[in-house]
Design a protein around this motif. Structure first.
Motif, PDB file in Angstrom:
ATOM      1  N   ARG A  22       0.840  -1.207   0.000  1.00 27.43           N
ATOM      2  CA  ARG A  22       0.000   0.000   0.000  1.00 27.43           C
ATOM      3  C   ARG A  22       0.872   1.253   0.000  1.00 27.43           C
ATOM      4  NH1 ARG A  22      -4.563  -1.506   4.424  1.00 27.43           N
ATOM      5  NH2 ARG A  22      -5.966  -2.526   2.983  1.00 27.43           N
ATOM      6  N   PRO A  23       0.502   2.228  -0.843  1.00 26.17           N
ATOM      7  CA  PRO A  23       1.283   3.462  -0.868  1.00 26.17           C
ATOM      8  C   PRO A  23       1.120   4.285   0.416  1.00 26.17           C
ATOM      9  CG  PRO A  23      -0.608   3.640  -2.331  1.00 26.17           C
ATOM     10  CD  PRO A  23      -0.565   2.230  -1.806  1.00 26.17           C
ATOM     11  N   THR A  24      -0.054   4.202   1.029  1.00 23.33           N
ATOM     12  CA  THR A  24      -0.297   4.919   2.277  1.00 23.33           C
ATOM     13  C   THR A  24      -1.055   3.990   3.216  1.00 23.33           C
ATOM     14  OG1 THR A  24      -2.385   5.819   1.468  1.00 23.33           O
ATOM     15  CG2 THR A  24      -0.430   7.188   1.173  1.00 23.33           C
ATOM     16  N   PRO A  25      -0.867   4.159   4.504  1.00 26.13           N
ATOM     17  CA  PRO A  25      -1.625   3.322   5.435  1.00 26.13           C
ATOM     18  C   PRO A  25      -3.112   3.660   5.373  1.00 26.13           C
ATOM     19  CG  PRO A  25      -0.166   4.841   6.625  1.00 26.13           C
ATOM     20  CD  PRO A  25       0.059   5.056   5.161  1.00 26.13           C
ATOM     21  N   GLY A  27      -6.862   4.678   6.472  1.00 25.09           N
ATOM     22  CA  GLY A  27      -7.373   5.561   7.506  1.00 25.09           C
ATOM     23  C   GLY A  27      -8.016   4.756   8.613  1.00 25.09           C
TER      24      GLY A  27
END
Length: 91
Positions: A22-25, A27
């Motif tokens: 994943r590029p970002t965790p 939410g």
């Protein structure tokens, strides 16, 4: 006999790989295991044990944790596996 260790290892491996990719965790409101992760898991399972899982194997909203996901997917895999094994006739 149903390959419990193989299936569980494949599920956990794909979950870990997908989460790391994943590029970002996610939410706080997003599930830990969403539909994109599940696509990876299902493709891997179908490849490993040649059992097609139903579309509804993942609940709406995904899974909040890996252990819950593993339990549900393992149960679905075991049911499909057993349904597709040849019936042995007793002599």
């Amino acid at each position: 006999m149903f390959p419990v260790q193989l299936v569980e290892a494949a599920i956990r491996d794909e979950i870990a790989a997908a989460i790391n990719d994943r590029p970002t965790p996610p939410g706080a409101w997003e599930p830990e295991i969403d539909s994109l992760v599940m696509v990876r898991v299902i493709c891997r399972i179908e490849e490993e044990i040649a059992v097609e899982l139903p579309d509804d194997v993942m609940p709406q909203g995904g899974f909040d944790g890996a252990d819950h996901c593993v339990a549900i997917i393992m149960n679905a895999c075991r049911e499909r596996w057993n349904a597709h094994q040849p019936v042995k006739e007793e002599a």
